[in-house]
Design an enzyme around this catalytic site. Sequence first.
Site, PDB file in Angstrom:
ATOM      1  N   ASP A   1       0.836  -1.211   0.000  1.00  0.00           N
ATOM      2  CA  ASP A   1       0.000   0.000   0.000  1.00  0.00           C
ATOM      3  C   ASP A   1       0.868   1.257   0.000  1.00  0.00           C
ATOM      4  O   ASP A   1       0.352   2.376  -0.041  1.00  0.00           O
ATOM      5  CB  ASP A   1      -1.042  -0.004   1.133  1.00  0.00           C
ATOM      6  CG  ASP A   1      -0.427  -0.100   2.513  1.00  0.00           C
ATOM      7  OD1 ASP A   1       0.812  -0.178   2.629  1.00  0.00           O
ATOM      8  OD2 ASP A   1      -1.201  -0.096   3.509  1.00  0.00           O
ATOM      9  N   SER A   2       2.203   1.064  -0.035  1.00  0.00           N
ATOM     10  CA  SER A   2       3.112   2.191  -0.297  1.00  0.00           C
ATOM     11  C   SER A   2       2.785   2.810  -1.650  1.00  0.00           C
ATOM     12  O   SER A   2       3.200   3.941  -1.933  1.00  0.00           O
ATOM     13  CB  SER A   2       4.573   1.720  -0.273  1.00  0.00           C
ATOM     14  OG  SER A   2       4.757   0.589  -1.108  1.00  0.00           O
TER      15      SER A   2
ATOM     16  N   ASP B   1      -1.141  -6.137  -0.217  1.00  0.00           N
ATOM     17  CA  ASP B   1      -1.459  -5.544   1.088  1.00  0.00           C
ATOM     18  C   ASP B   1      -2.954  -5.336   1.284  1.00  0.00           C
ATOM     19  O   ASP B   1      -3.635  -4.820   0.382  1.00  0.00           O
ATOM     20  CB  ASP B   1      -0.797  -4.160   1.190  1.00  0.00           C
ATOM     21  CG  ASP B   1       0.518  -4.198   1.939  1.00  0.00           C
ATOM     22  OD1 ASP B   1       0.816  -5.213   2.596  1.00  0.00           O
ATOM     23  OD2 ASP B   1       1.249  -3.198   1.858  1.00  0.00           O
TER      24      ASP B   1
ATOM     25  N   LYS C   1      -1.074  -9.528   2.827  1.00  0.00           N
ATOM     26  CA  LYS C   1      -0.285  -9.071   3.980  1.00  0.00           C
ATOM     27  C   LYS C   1      -1.119  -8.079   4.781  1.00  0.00           C
ATOM     28  O   LYS C   1      -1.867  -7.291   4.192  1.00  0.00           O
ATOM     29  CB  LYS C   1       1.016  -8.412   3.503  1.00  0.00           C
ATOM     30  CG  LYS C   1       1.858  -7.810   4.642  1.00  0.00           C
ATOM     31  CD  LYS C   1       3.255  -7.441   4.196  1.00  0.00           C
ATOM     32  CE  LYS C   1       3.397  -6.091   3.549  1.00  0.00           C
ATOM     33  NZ  LYS C   1       2.984  -4.931   4.359  1.00  0.00           N
TER      34      LYS C   1
ATOM     35  N   GLU D   1      -0.989  -5.542   8.618  1.00  0.00           N
ATOM     36  CA  GLU D   1      -0.132  -4.976   9.660  1.00  0.00           C
ATOM     37  C   GLU D   1      -0.681  -5.287  11.044  1.00  0.00           C
ATOM     38  O   GLU D   1      -1.874  -5.091  11.303  1.00  0.00           O
ATOM     39  CB  GLU D   1      -0.048  -3.445   9.488  1.00  0.00           C
ATOM     40  CG  GLU D   1       0.632  -3.033   8.194  1.00  0.00           C
ATOM     41  CD  GLU D   1       0.741  -1.518   8.038  1.00  0.00           C
ATOM     42  OE1 GLU D   1       0.440  -0.765   8.995  1.00  0.00           O
ATOM     43  OE2 GLU D   1       1.138  -1.085   6.942  1.00  0.00           O
TER      44      GLU D   1
ATOM     45  N   GLU E   1       9.541  -4.028   9.970  1.00  0.00           N
ATOM     46  CA  GLU E   1       9.906  -2.707   9.446  1.00  0.00           C
ATOM     47  C   GLU E   1      10.508  -1.831  10.532  1.00  0.00           C
ATOM     48  O   GLU E   1       9.950  -1.694  11.625  1.00  0.00           O
ATOM     49  CB  GLU E   1       8.661  -2.035   8.840  1.00  0.00           C
ATOM     50  CG  GLU E   1       8.983  -0.660   8.260  1.00  0.00           C
ATOM     51  CD  GLU E   1       7.948  -0.149   7.271  1.00  0.00           C
ATOM     52  OE1 GLU E   1       6.979  -0.879   6.971  1.00  0.00           O
ATOM     53  OE2 GLU E   1       8.122   0.989   6.798  1.00  0.00           O
TER      54      GLU E   1
HETATM   55  O1  KIV Z   1       3.539  -1.063   1.502  1.00  0.00           O
HETATM   56  C1  KIV Z   1       4.687  -1.490   1.402  1.00  0.00           C
HETATM   57  O2  KIV Z   1       5.404  -1.275   0.424  1.00  0.00           O
HETATM   58  C2  KIV Z   1       5.202  -2.280   2.514  1.00  0.00           C
HETATM   59  C3  KIV Z   1       6.694  -2.391   2.605  1.00  0.00           C
HETATM   60  C4  KIV Z   1       7.187  -1.146   3.232  1.00  0.00           C
HETATM   61  C5  KIV Z   1       7.109  -3.611   3.325  1.00  0.00           C
HETATM   62  O3  KIV Z   1       4.471  -2.741   3.330  1.00  0.00           O
END
Ligand code: KIV
Length: 254
Positions: free
Chosen positions: A44-45, A83, A111, A113, A180
């Site tokens: 989600d970056s 994510d 994934k 968090e 992270e």
């Molecule tokens: O969103 C993302 O790119 C991530 C990485 C920072 C691991 O979760």
Amino acid sequence: MSTPLHRLRTAKAEGRRLAVLTGYDYPVAKLLDEAGVDAILVGDSLGMVVLGYPDTTFVTLDEMVHHTRAVARAAEHAAVIADLPIATYETSAQAVASARRLMEAGADAVKLEGGVAKAAEIRAIVGEGIPLVGHIGLLPQKVREEGGYKIKGKTEEEAARIVEDGLAVEAAGALAVVIELVRPEVVAQVTQSLRIPTIGIGAGEACDGQVLVTYDLVGLFPWFTPKFVSPAATVGQSIREAARGFVERVRGGE
Ligand code: KIV
């Protein structure tokens, strides 16, 4: 059969370190796949580096689905991990429904968090047969609550909590965990305590693998580079120069 996900699951036992990069679109994902990464993370970056939001808390599930589809079309050898964005896994039922959407879009795993606090949601997703990667340490989706991106594990209490988070994520059924921005000695402790691979970002060398935001690695988001990244290319600058050359040639009547 040796699927990309199977290779992720067995990497730690076989002593293979995992190389993971983020991908958000078809051409970059295809290049990463051709380069031999173990997994492409549709992180989600993308909220920041692709969509121009100030942080990841603006990203929606529809946006993640859209980008996951593009990456899945490109990935032939790498596992695709997508994510779950903020506010899409508040309850077990919501977490399973959101994870299903990413899997339908072509992800091999999702994934999310959180450690101890998200164990129930992780268990629910994995219980539905959906492979999952955890994410502990600094949690970008909590950036507004925490007032910035600060290194984790500085106090004994915080270090112990991070180890507990790792153990909880593993016990709930995750196949790997991203760590992270955590102090290296704490990362080493988590890595030694877990059977599943730890994949670090800004977390030193004591992990079983590393993940980076591709745009940071290749200089495609040149306005900000995290301290722990040494860009290996200047793609942003190349685009600028190519565009300037085009502008000059068109205006010069070529
Ligand atoms: O969103 C993302 O790119 C991530 C990485 C920072 C691991 O979760």
